[in-house]
Structure formats: structure tokens, C-alpha cells
Design a protein around this motif. Structure first.
Motif, PDB file in Angstrom:
ATOM      1  N   GLU A   1       0.837  -1.202   0.000  1.00  0.00           N
ATOM      2  CA  GLU A   1       0.000   0.000   0.000  1.00  0.00           C
ATOM      3  C   GLU A   1       0.873   1.254   0.000  1.00  0.00           C
ATOM      4  O   GLU A   1       0.611   2.223  -0.727  1.00  0.00           O
ATOM      5  CB  GLU A   1      -0.883  -0.050   1.260  1.00  0.00           C
ATOM      6  CG  GLU A   1      -1.887   1.058   1.381  1.00  0.00           C
ATOM      7  CD  GLU A   1      -2.525   1.036   2.787  1.00  0.00           C
ATOM      8  OE1 GLU A   1      -3.659   1.499   2.894  1.00  0.00           O
ATOM      9  OE2 GLU A   1      -1.880   0.562   3.753  1.00  0.00           O
TER      10      GLU A   1
ATOM     11  N   GLY B   1       2.218   1.954  -3.356  1.00  0.00           N
ATOM     12  CA  GLY B   1       1.189   2.579  -4.183  1.00  0.00           C
ATOM     13  C   GLY B   1       1.065   4.061  -3.890  1.00  0.00           C
ATOM     14  O   GLY B   1       0.927   4.886  -4.792  1.00  0.00           O
ATOM     15  N   LEU B   2       1.140   4.390  -2.608  1.00  0.00           N
ATOM     16  CA  LEU B   2       1.078   5.795  -2.216  1.00  0.00           C
ATOM     17  C   LEU B   2       2.259   6.580  -2.781  1.00  0.00           C
ATOM     18  O   LEU B   2       2.090   7.668  -3.345  1.00  0.00           O
ATOM     19  CB  LEU B   2       1.064   5.887  -0.685  1.00  0.00           C
ATOM     20  CG  LEU B   2       1.129   7.283  -0.093  1.00  0.00           C
ATOM     21  CD1 LEU B   2      -0.061   8.113  -0.530  1.00  0.00           C
ATOM     22  CD2 LEU B   2       1.214   7.219   1.426  1.00  0.00           C
TER      23      LEU B   2
ATOM     24  N   ALA C   1       1.776   7.161  -6.417  1.00  0.00           N
ATOM     25  CA  ALA C   1       0.748   8.163  -6.695  1.00  0.00           C
ATOM     26  C   ALA C   1       1.287   9.568  -6.431  1.00  0.00           C
ATOM     27  O   ALA C   1       1.024  10.502  -7.186  1.00  0.00           O
ATOM     28  CB  ALA C   1      -0.488   7.896  -5.843  1.00  0.00           C
TER      29      ALA C   1
ATOM     30  N   ARG D   1      -4.168  10.676   6.540  1.00  0.00           N
ATOM     31  CA  ARG D   1      -3.889  10.167   5.205  1.00  0.00           C
ATOM     32  C   ARG D   1      -4.761  10.876   4.168  1.00  0.00           C
ATOM     33  O   ARG D   1      -4.293  11.327   3.125  1.00  0.00           O
ATOM     34  CB  ARG D   1      -4.153   8.659   5.189  1.00  0.00           C
ATOM     35  CG  ARG D   1      -3.823   8.002   3.887  1.00  0.00           C
ATOM     36  CD  ARG D   1      -4.368   6.570   3.867  1.00  0.00           C
ATOM     37  NE  ARG D   1      -4.216   6.012   2.543  1.00  0.00           N
ATOM     38  CZ  ARG D   1      -3.103   5.462   2.100  1.00  0.00           C
ATOM     39  NH1 ARG D   1      -2.059   5.383   2.875  1.00  0.00           N
ATOM     40  NH2 ARG D   1      -3.029   5.002   0.868  1.00  0.00           N
ATOM     41  N   GLN D   2      -6.043  10.975   4.497  1.00  0.00           N
ATOM     42  CA  GLN D   2      -6.953  11.636   3.561  1.00  0.00           C
ATOM     43  C   GLN D   2      -6.587  13.109   3.409  1.00  0.00           C
ATOM     44  O   GLN D   2      -6.632  13.671   2.308  1.00  0.00           O
ATOM     45  CB  GLN D   2      -8.392  11.511   4.062  1.00  0.00           C
ATOM     46  CG  GLN D   2      -9.435  12.247   3.230  1.00  0.00           C
ATOM     47  CD  GLN D   2     -10.017  11.373   2.143  1.00  0.00           C
ATOM     48  OE1 GLN D   2      -9.957  10.148   2.231  1.00  0.00           O
ATOM     49  NE2 GLN D   2     -10.562  11.985   1.119  1.00  0.00           N
TER      50      GLN D   2
ATOM     51  N   VAL E   1      -2.898  13.047   1.437  1.00  0.00           N
ATOM     52  CA  VAL E   1      -2.909  12.412   0.130  1.00  0.00           C
ATOM     53  C   VAL E   1      -4.088  12.892  -0.694  1.00  0.00           C
ATOM     54  O   VAL E   1      -3.956  13.206  -1.887  1.00  0.00           O
ATOM     55  CB  VAL E   1      -2.924  10.878   0.294  1.00  0.00           C
ATOM     56  CG1 VAL E   1      -2.829  10.213  -1.057  1.00  0.00           C
ATOM     57  CG2 VAL E   1      -1.785  10.430   1.183  1.00  0.00           C
TER      58      VAL E   1
ATOM     59  N   LEU F   1      -3.616  14.828  -4.231  1.00  0.00           N
ATOM     60  CA  LEU F   1      -4.082  14.136  -5.435  1.00  0.00           C
ATOM     61  C   LEU F   1      -5.322  14.821  -6.015  1.00  0.00           C
ATOM     62  O   LEU F   1      -5.489  14.891  -7.234  1.00  0.00           O
ATOM     63  CB  LEU F   1      -4.371  12.661  -5.132  1.00  0.00           C
ATOM     64  CG  LEU F   1      -3.138  11.814  -4.819  1.00  0.00           C
ATOM     65  CD1 LEU F   1      -3.522  10.354  -4.610  1.00  0.00           C
ATOM     66  CD2 LEU F   1      -2.088  11.939  -5.919  1.00  0.00           C
TER      67      LEU F   1
ATOM     68  N   VAL G   1      -7.072  16.455  -9.758  1.00  0.00           N
ATOM     69  CA  VAL G   1      -8.435  16.214 -10.243  1.00  0.00           C
ATOM     70  C   VAL G   1      -9.123  17.562 -10.503  1.00  0.00           C
ATOM     71  O   VAL G   1      -9.757  17.770 -11.547  1.00  0.00           O
ATOM     72  CB  VAL G   1      -9.229  15.385  -9.219  1.00  0.00           C
ATOM     73  CG1 VAL G   1     -10.694  15.307  -9.632  1.00  0.00           C
ATOM     74  CG2 VAL G   1      -8.634  13.998  -9.076  1.00  0.00           C
TER      75      VAL G   1
ATOM     76  N   LEU H   1      -7.786  10.414 -11.432  1.00  0.00           N
ATOM     77  CA  LEU H   1      -8.712   9.547 -10.711  1.00  0.00           C
ATOM     78  C   LEU H   1      -8.074   8.193 -10.441  1.00  0.00           C
ATOM     79  O   LEU H   1      -8.245   7.605  -9.362  1.00  0.00           O
ATOM     80  CB  LEU H   1     -10.007   9.378 -11.514  1.00  0.00           C
ATOM     81  CG  LEU H   1     -10.897  10.620 -11.615  1.00  0.00           C
ATOM     82  CD1 LEU H   1     -12.083  10.363 -12.530  1.00  0.00           C
ATOM     83  CD2 LEU H   1     -11.369  11.073 -10.244  1.00  0.00           C
TER      84      LEU H   1
ATOM     85  N   ARG I   1      -4.967   7.640  -9.993  1.00  0.00           N
ATOM     86  CA  ARG I   1      -3.976   7.791  -8.933  1.00  0.00           C
ATOM     87  C   ARG I   1      -4.614   7.907  -7.565  1.00  0.00           C
ATOM     88  O   ARG I   1      -4.030   7.486  -6.570  1.00  0.00           O
ATOM     89  CB  ARG I   1      -3.111   9.021  -9.202  1.00  0.00           C
ATOM     90  CG  ARG I   1      -1.890   8.680  -9.985  1.00  0.00           C
ATOM     91  CD  ARG I   1      -1.548   9.774 -10.902  1.00  0.00           C
ATOM     92  NE  ARG I   1      -0.633   9.326 -11.924  1.00  0.00           N
ATOM     93  CZ  ARG I   1      -0.353  10.034 -12.995  1.00  0.00           C
ATOM     94  NH1 ARG I   1      -0.950  11.195 -13.190  1.00  0.00           N
ATOM     95  NH2 ARG I   1       0.487   9.579 -13.888  1.00  0.00           N
ATOM     96  N   LEU I   2      -5.793   8.489  -7.502  1.00  0.00           N
ATOM     97  CA  LEU I   2      -6.526   8.470  -6.242  1.00  0.00           C
ATOM     98  C   LEU I   2      -6.674   7.026  -5.792  1.00  0.00           C
ATOM     99  O   LEU I   2      -6.501   6.685  -4.622  1.00  0.00           O
ATOM    100  CB  LEU I   2      -7.916   9.083  -6.427  1.00  0.00           C
ATOM    101  CG  LEU I   2      -8.064  10.598  -6.364  1.00  0.00           C
ATOM    102  CD1 LEU I   2      -9.516  10.974  -6.550  1.00  0.00           C
ATOM    103  CD2 LEU I   2      -7.551  11.137  -5.043  1.00  0.00           C
TER     104      LEU I   2
ATOM    105  N   GLY J   1      -3.385   5.482  -4.813  1.00  0.00           N
ATOM    106  CA  GLY J   1      -2.961   6.137  -3.580  1.00  0.00           C
ATOM    107  C   GLY J   1      -3.821   5.753  -2.395  1.00  0.00           C
ATOM    108  O   GLY J   1      -3.563   6.187  -1.277  1.00  0.00           O
TER     109      GLY J   1
ATOM    110  N   ILE K   1      -7.112   6.390  -1.924  1.00  0.00           N
ATOM    111  CA  ILE K   1      -8.115   7.382  -1.551  1.00  0.00           C
ATOM    112  C   ILE K   1      -9.380   7.118  -2.357  1.00  0.00           C
ATOM    113  O   ILE K   1      -9.337   6.966  -3.575  1.00  0.00           O
ATOM    114  CB  ILE K   1      -7.611   8.810  -1.877  1.00  0.00           C
ATOM    115  CG1 ILE K   1      -6.341   9.115  -1.107  1.00  0.00           C
ATOM    116  CG2 ILE K   1      -8.693   9.844  -1.585  1.00  0.00           C
ATOM    117  CD1 ILE K   1      -6.542   9.261   0.376  1.00  0.00           C
TER     118      ILE K   1
END
Lengths: 221, 221
Positions: free
Chosen positions: A45, A48-49, A52, A170-171, A174, A178, A182, B127, B129-130, B133, B135
Motif C-alpha cells: 500500500e 502505491g502511495l 501516486a 492520510r486523507q 494524500v 491528489l 483532479v 482519478l 492515482r486516487l 494512492g 483514496i
DNA sequence: ACAAGTGGAGAGTAACACTATCCAATGTCG
DNA sequence: CGACATTGGATAGTGTTACTCTCCACTTGT
């Protein structure tokens, strides 16, 4: 899970995973012997972070390191959560920075932001660059952008998970960085939509009657 | 104005100005002889633009080159103006990109955007990557972000100068990319404001009352 | 027994954005 | 006229970043 499986699952070379381990972005695995360690889902995980943040958000390894260190060592209050997120993501504070236009805007908005918030310096820098880039923006338009930013921020804050501080942090970090991208992409797409409705077949030169006159009329809904 | 004066006015070394000349970011001056050329205000202005885009917006030299080439050779229609701005600022198109979630969002919004708009690919990537990541964002929140982005875009389009195509293109490209960062900073500041009003003195953990147990109850407003 | 894999360390690489050095040909000042 | 700084132009070097490669002694699986 061993190194080779971890790197395969994450889709990156073993050498890169080792690099992240060296740089302190990824915790070491559990040592089973001198030449083997075991990794689990949290490592995957985390990779992945990192991916990203680096590929997606364009953060440097040093910034990602600050993010991960903060994630592993969260602050005390909910409010500090977003503050920490910002100190990680914003530029450095700068004493000799001209902040009057930023200050004026913030006072006009009546937002409760700290005198030395790093985002305030970022705003000052961004406004200064508009100037050196030769772009001038009307105060009322800045207010409009601020309203749009506030609408996004309300969603950000209300959508923070409330189960654990770790999830919230985290939210906050990240999700913020991110979702920046968007929002940027959505702004581009909205520009295309608005532009299409406004001057679909209007020429840049020649018979162009004033586009200004009805420029915004279609967006009342 | 000679080279040394130009570099002094722009606040950068002669070597750097020469570098920009070599890379085609800056037009050559008017040759007065084999060893001297004359530069004017447009060169100085262009250097300010380069500085704003590189330092401020984080564009690469190659991207700035595309921007300046487009500025020197504008497209035919107003609508192409923003399209050109986007093709310069967005990432590359990608055939094998999973765009279903982006497509679903855009269809829900009913925006008139091209099937192969580069910003659509950017949205799909952001999206994705969210997801990698870790999220997740609720569809209704995405809709909210889209509304905020649209509000910004309406200002963008209505604020486009209508006097000359060159000024419009400049505003479309430079204003878009520089205002990205203004919007990001404003979002951070608005987060701070909203957060301050929402949980100013609430603890994430520790001796205070268990923040965990009632963590989410306060966000209804 | 032995090929393959491991953790660990150090060096190497490619891209990027400058930056420095050199050159012959001026311009410019005394 | 001549000393000397500056110019355009080209080439090479620098520092940073984010990997990537190579090597090593040492297990591990078959």
C-alpha cells in the motif's frame, strides 16, 4: 511476501524498492534471517502511495519522505492535521515576501487563517508570479476563485474520515495533493465546456461581434 | 538594449538568457553587427513570462517552449484558443488508458467535451492515482468538486480579453497555469478556515475525551 | 550441490536546467 | 592608434534528482 514478490506486485524494479527503503520512504520488512525479510500489505500500500505522489502529484522524494514520516507520526489535534498536511505540501516560509495583495484578499474574504500559514506564502508567491507573468486579475474575479476554492474545501473537510486519526491524516495529505490534480483537470474540462457553449464558431479575427456581451449568460443554472 | 542590460533588467545571468535564446524560448534580437544585437521590451516581458512559468508553475523548458511557440503562432478560433492552451499544458494522450470513471463523471455532468480532449486523459489519470494512492471519493463529492471547477472556469472564460487574439491566448495559457496555483493556495487557506471553524480545539487522541468514539458527530453542519 | 534470491552498500546513469569557458569580432575610450 | 571590455555563438562542464546497476557475502529451495 519477499522482496521480489513485493516489487512484482507493486510493478516496479527491486532496485527501486531498495532505493525507497534506503531513503526511509518505506519501513523495513520483518527480518527472518540475515538474508531475508518479510513484507506485507502495508508495504504494498505504501508503495502505491509513493507512486501516486511521485508520478501523480509530482512530489519530490524528499516531500514524499516528509509525508510518510508525518503519516507514521501524526499530530495531536484535528486542526493540526490539515496544518501538518499543508506544511508538508506548501513551499517554505519566506520572511522577505510581499504579502500585501494576499493579505488584502484574505481580509476581504474574512477567512480565519494564521498570520504565518505556509499557504499564505504560497498565495503571495502565486499572485506575485501572475504579475511577473504579465497577467492581471480583477479583485472580483479573485473573490470568485476564492468562493470556488472554499466550496472545494468544505467538501474536503466534511469528507475527512472520522474513524481513526491515521485515516484522517492520510486523507488530508494524500487526498489534498491528489485532488489538486483532479480539480485542475476538471477546471480544464469545464473551460472546454464553457468555451464550447460561448464561442463555438466565433473567429479570433474578422467578423467577431463582441463576445464580451453575452460571455457568461449560459451558466445561470 | 544590449544583452548585458537585458539580463540585468530581467535579473538573471547573461548565460541564462543565452540559454533561452538557444532553446528557442526567446526571439533573437535585431542584429546591428556581427557582434551586437538590440533587444526591446518584448524580450524583457518574455523573460518575465519564462520565469513565471518555470519558477512559478513548475513547467519544464520544453513546455515553456511549446507555450511560447503557440503564443507566437496563434490558432484560428476562440475555442481553439483554450484547446491549444490545454494541449500545451496537459499530459500526452494515451490510448490504453482506463477512462470509464472519468467518462461516467463527465456524462453525469453533461459537459460538452471532446472524446479525445487531453484534459479528459488528465482527469482519468488523476482519478486512477486516487485509487492507487488508496483514496476513495464519493460520487457526490466529485460532483461538488466539478461544480467548483466550473465556477472557476466561468470566470476564466468571461475574463478572457477580447481586444486581440494574442492577448486572449496569452491569458488563456499563462492565466490558466498560473491561476492553477492561486486556486490551490486558496483551497489550502479555505481548508484552514473551514477546519478552524469546525474543530478548532478538538484532540485526535490523548487525555481529552475519546476523540475516536465521537469523532464524526460534529461535521453535520 | 548449486542456481536463484536476499539485504546491504556504493557507484553509475540519464535527464534537466543551467553555468562556465573559450573564441573571433567588434565597440568604445583614451 | 591601441588597450580592453563586451558581444554573439558554440561547446563543455556542473549540480541535482531519481533512479538503476553492480557487487558482495550469505541463505534458501530443489
Amino acid at each position: 511476501m519477499r522482496m521480489s514478490e513485493l516489487s512484482r506486485s507493486a510493478g516496479m524494479p527491486v532496485a527501486t524498492v531498495k532505493y525507497y527503503l534506503r531513503e526511509g520512504l518505506l519501513r523495513a520488512g520483518i527480518h527472518l534471517s540475515a538474508t531475508s525479510a518479510s513484507y506485507d500489505g502495508t508495504h504494498l500500500e505504501r508503495l502505491g502511495l509513493i507512486r501516486a505522489l511521485v508520478d501523480g502529484a509530482g512530489l519530490s522524494i524528499a516531500q514524499v519522505k516528509r509525508v510518510t514520516q508525518t503519516l507514521d507520526n501524526p499530530p495531536d489535534t484535528w486542526h493540526d492535521m490539515l496544518g501538518t498536511a499543508q506544511s508538508v505540501l506548501c513551499g517554505p516560509p519566506d520572511e522577505d515576501l510581499e504579502t500585501t495583495s494576499a493579505d488584502a484578499l484574505l481580509q476581504r474574504l474574512g477567512w480565519a487563517v494564521s498570520e504565518r500559514s505556509p499557504a499564505r506564502a504560497d498565495l503571495a508567491r502565486a499572485l506575485e508570479r501572475l504579475d511577473t507573468g504579465g497577467i492581471s486579475v480583477r479583485a472580483q474575479d479573485l473573490d470568485g476563485y476564492a468562493a470556488a476554492a472554499q466550496a472545494a474545501a468544505v467538501i474536503d473537510v466534511t469528507a475527512l474520515p472520522t474513524d481513526t486519526p491515521g485515516a484522517a491524516l492520510r486523507q488530508a495529505i494524500v487526498g489534498t495533493v491528489l485532488l489538486d490534480h483532479v480539480l485542475i483537470a476538471l477546471r480544464r474540462l469545464a473551460q472546454e465546456d464553457v468555451s464550447a457553449r460561448t464561442f463555438a464558431r466565433r473567429q479570433t479575427s474578422g467578423a467577431a461581434d463582441s463576445a464580451k456581451s453575452d460571455g457568461g449568460a449560459h451558466f445561470a443554472g
